[in-house]
Design an enzyme around this catalytic site. Structure first.
Site, PDB file in Angstrom:
ATOM      1  N   LYS A 117      -3.878  -7.175  30.102  1.00 46.19           N
ATOM      2  CA  LYS A 117      -2.858  -6.854  28.986  1.00 46.19           C
ATOM      3  C   LYS A 117      -2.058  -8.310  28.419  1.00 46.19           C
ATOM      4  O   LYS A 117      -1.624  -8.611  27.345  1.00 46.19           O
ATOM      5  CB  LYS A 117      -1.735  -5.827  29.726  1.00 46.19           C
ATOM      6  CG  LYS A 117      -2.268  -4.811  29.669  1.00 46.19           C
ATOM      7  CD  LYS A 117      -1.471  -3.532  30.364  1.00 46.19           C
ATOM      8  CE  LYS A 117      -2.160  -2.562  30.334  1.00 46.19           C
ATOM      9  NZ  LYS A 117      -2.459  -1.849  31.759  1.00 46.19           N
ATOM     10  N   LYS A 208     -18.345   4.738  26.420  1.00 47.01           N
ATOM     11  CA  LYS A 208     -17.910   6.345  27.081  1.00 47.01           C
ATOM     12  C   LYS A 208     -17.147   7.238  26.235  1.00 47.01           C
ATOM     13  O   LYS A 208     -16.260   6.810  25.311  1.00 47.01           O
ATOM     14  CB  LYS A 208     -17.367   5.925  28.420  1.00 47.01           C
ATOM     15  CG  LYS A 208     -15.978   5.454  28.406  1.00 47.01           C
ATOM     16  CD  LYS A 208     -15.371   5.388  29.565  1.00 47.01           C
ATOM     17  CE  LYS A 208     -13.670   5.392  29.607  1.00 47.01           C
ATOM     18  NZ  LYS A 208     -12.841   6.043  30.498  1.00 47.01           N
ATOM     19  N   LYS A 211     -10.442   9.781  24.843  1.00 47.70           N
ATOM     20  CA  LYS A 211      -9.423  10.231  23.923  1.00 47.70           C
ATOM     21  C   LYS A 211      -9.086   9.269  22.766  1.00 47.70           C
ATOM     22  O   LYS A 211      -8.599   9.665  21.850  1.00 47.70           O
ATOM     23  CB  LYS A 211      -8.053  10.709  24.728  1.00 47.70           C
ATOM     24  CG  LYS A 211      -7.776   9.642  25.581  1.00 47.70           C
ATOM     25  CD  LYS A 211      -6.550  10.302  26.000  1.00 47.70           C
ATOM     26  CE  LYS A 211      -5.649   9.047  27.102  1.00 47.70           C
ATOM     27  NZ  LYS A 211      -6.597   8.960  28.401  1.00 47.70           N
TER      28      LYS A 211
HETATM   29  P1  ADP Z   1      -9.764   8.062  28.658  1.00 50.12           P
HETATM   30  O1  ADP Z   1     -10.841   7.141  28.589  1.00 50.12           O
HETATM   31  O2  ADP Z   1     -10.299   9.362  27.668  1.00 50.12           O
HETATM   32  O3  ADP Z   1      -8.707   7.566  28.505  1.00 50.12           O
HETATM   33  P2  ADP Z   1      -8.608   8.078  31.153  1.00 50.12           P
HETATM   34  O4  ADP Z   1      -8.824   6.817  31.270  1.00 50.12           O
HETATM   35  O5  ADP Z   1      -7.403   8.767  31.045  1.00 50.12           O
HETATM   36  O6  ADP Z   1      -9.556   8.746  30.051  1.00 50.12           O
HETATM   37  O7  ADP Z   1      -9.523   8.606  32.444  1.00 50.12           O
HETATM   38  C1  ADP Z   1      -8.938   9.566  33.407  1.00 50.12           C
HETATM   39  C2  ADP Z   1      -9.998   9.998  34.231  1.00 50.12           C
HETATM   40  O8  ADP Z   1     -11.389  10.440  33.755  1.00 50.12           O
HETATM   41  C3  ADP Z   1     -10.512   8.787  34.991  1.00 50.12           C
HETATM   42  O9  ADP Z   1     -10.782   9.425  36.553  1.00 50.12           O
HETATM   43  C4  ADP Z   1     -11.891   8.490  34.397  1.00 50.12           C
HETATM   44  O10 ADP Z   1     -12.552   7.772  35.340  1.00 50.12           O
HETATM   45  C5  ADP Z   1     -12.323   9.637  33.881  1.00 50.12           C
HETATM   46  N1  ADP Z   1     -13.101   9.550  32.809  1.00 50.12           N
HETATM   47  C6  ADP Z   1     -12.651   9.211  31.622  1.00 50.12           C
HETATM   48  N2  ADP Z   1     -13.749   9.281  30.586  1.00 50.12           N
HETATM   49  C7  ADP Z   1     -14.732   9.601  31.325  1.00 50.12           C
HETATM   50  C8  ADP Z   1     -16.149   9.725  30.963  1.00 50.12           C
HETATM   51  N3  ADP Z   1     -16.526   9.280  29.671  1.00 50.12           N
HETATM   52  N4  ADP Z   1     -17.054   9.975  31.920  1.00 50.12           N
HETATM   53  C9  ADP Z   1     -16.680  10.220  33.055  1.00 50.12           C
HETATM   54  N5  ADP Z   1     -15.395  10.101  33.590  1.00 50.12           N
HETATM   55  C10 ADP Z   1     -14.521   9.713  32.763  1.00 50.12           C
HETATM   56 NA    NA Z   2      -8.459   5.100  29.053  1.00 49.28          NA
END
Ligand code: ADP
Ligand code: NA
Length: 344
Positions: A117, A208, A211
């Protein structure tokens, strides 16, 4: 002798997608069946973490409710698990303060996410203030809040993704520091290995599913209807190579669909094995099978969610109240020990 306590949290950032589900949330629900009855399962919607970045108050409020409904819809049973909003339990913030008085600034400054950051911040041309002036204290200190989340519930086991390993290590450091200053009060929490499943974006399968991706059809929401799932899978980016084969670097789209199929496969076949089975299948038929597997795997999450979020019978309110009460009581026990140790 410490009873087994599992703690995990999710930020209220909208309805979870398929990646969140298979990468984290499905395990929350499965632990309810896998763990013996006397294992405490504590799941929090961590709204205080969400405000480390700017939020619109109305949106945040809505997302909290949606997260709660989504967790209930995937099968979190509020009788078996303690399910609550972090901000309904003041002890999280209170313990954070106490822990921050024995936590080192140096350790926090060395955290990878903070350093990223700091490095990203100066690139902004909107403001020329130094990064340290623009970045907020909450963002710097939030690993202490994470430590407090775990420790205030005397959690012994924490399912954490790879990106959070360092934060769990910091929580352990907080235990060491506190116990050193005030005597053995906390136990060092352990990691529960998360599922290795990783779901890639449907529109850009080299990154990946997330959101933060702009395209709605890049991700399947766990509340999507069967029709929505079919539409998104049918428009998923694949390639023009003949047949089905598993080769993530060369065929990321098809490989991602094979992975998804494998995650939901009743026979637990690997993507490679499934590639053999569907080698000569037409891509359209193959995509239909992937959709079927997801729809079956989600087992009506969307319908249950709709019922919960629509209904006027106050069930969500009841779950909020009961969860807050249960979590508060558990946290207060810890605060009694902590305050006695510190002399407060
Ligand atoms: P995002 O990438 O949508 O912002 P987060 O970072 O909030 O998701 O992740 C919340 C949880 O979901 C974490 O435990 C993360 O490891 C899991 N997670 C997020 N995206 C994936 C993905 N594409 N495949 C597997 N697990 C994921
Ligand atoms: Na994230």
């Amino acid at each position: 002798i410490w009873p087994k306590v599992v703690f995990s949290g999710i930020q209220p950032t909208g309805i979870p997608h398929l990646g969140n589900y298979v990468g984290a949330l499905r395990q929350w629900a499965q632990l309810q069946d896998q763990e013996p009855e006397d294992t405490k399962l504590i799941y929090s919607i961590v709204d205080l973490h969400a405000i480390t970045t700017p939020q619109q108050p109305e949106k945040l409020k809505q997302w909290k409710r949606e997260s709660l409904a989504a967790l209930l819809a995937i099968g979190i049973d509020p009788e078996r698990s303690t399910l609550f909003y972090q901000s309904s339990v003041p002890a999280h913030s209170e313990l954070m303060w106490i822990l921050s008085c024995t936590a080192s600034v140096g350790y926090l400054s060395r955290m990878t996410q903070w350093k990223q950051k700091l490095n990203i911040a100066p690139a902004s041309h909107i403001e020329d203030r130094p990064a340290e002036n623009r970045l907020k204290v909450g963002l710097f200190a939030y690993p202490i809040l994470q430590a407090a989340d775990i420790l205030v519930h005397r959690a012994t086991h924490v399912p954490v993704g790879h990106d959070q390993q360092q934060h769990l290590e910091f929580a352990r450091e907080c235990v060491t520091n506190f116990n050193h200053a005030y005597g053995e009060t906390f136990v060092h929490p352990q990691t529960i290995t998360p599922p290795v499943h990783r779901v890639m974006s449907l529109s850009d399968p080299t990154s990946k599913m997330s959101k933060s991706h702009k395209l709605q059809r890049s991700r399947i929401l766990i509340t999507d209807t069967a029709e929505e799932i079919r539409l998104k899978i049918s428009s998923a980016l694949t390639d023009s190579t003949q047949g089905i084969s598993y080769d993530p670097p060369l065929r990321p789209g098809v490989s991602n669909l094979l992975s998804i199929l494998s995650i939901f496969d009743n026979e637990k076949r690997t993507p490679e094995q499934l590639a053999q089975v569907y080698r000569d299948t037409h891509p359209r038929i193959f995509k239909d099978m992937v959709s079927d597997a997801i729809i079956l795997g989600l087992q009506g999450v969307g319908a249950r969610y709709k019922e919960l979020i629509d209904n006027k019978n106050k069930y969500l309110d009841q779950v909020e109240d009961a969860g807050a009460r249960k979590a508060r009581q558990n946290a207060e026990e810890t605060m009694g020990l902590v305050k006695a140790a510190v002399g407060l």
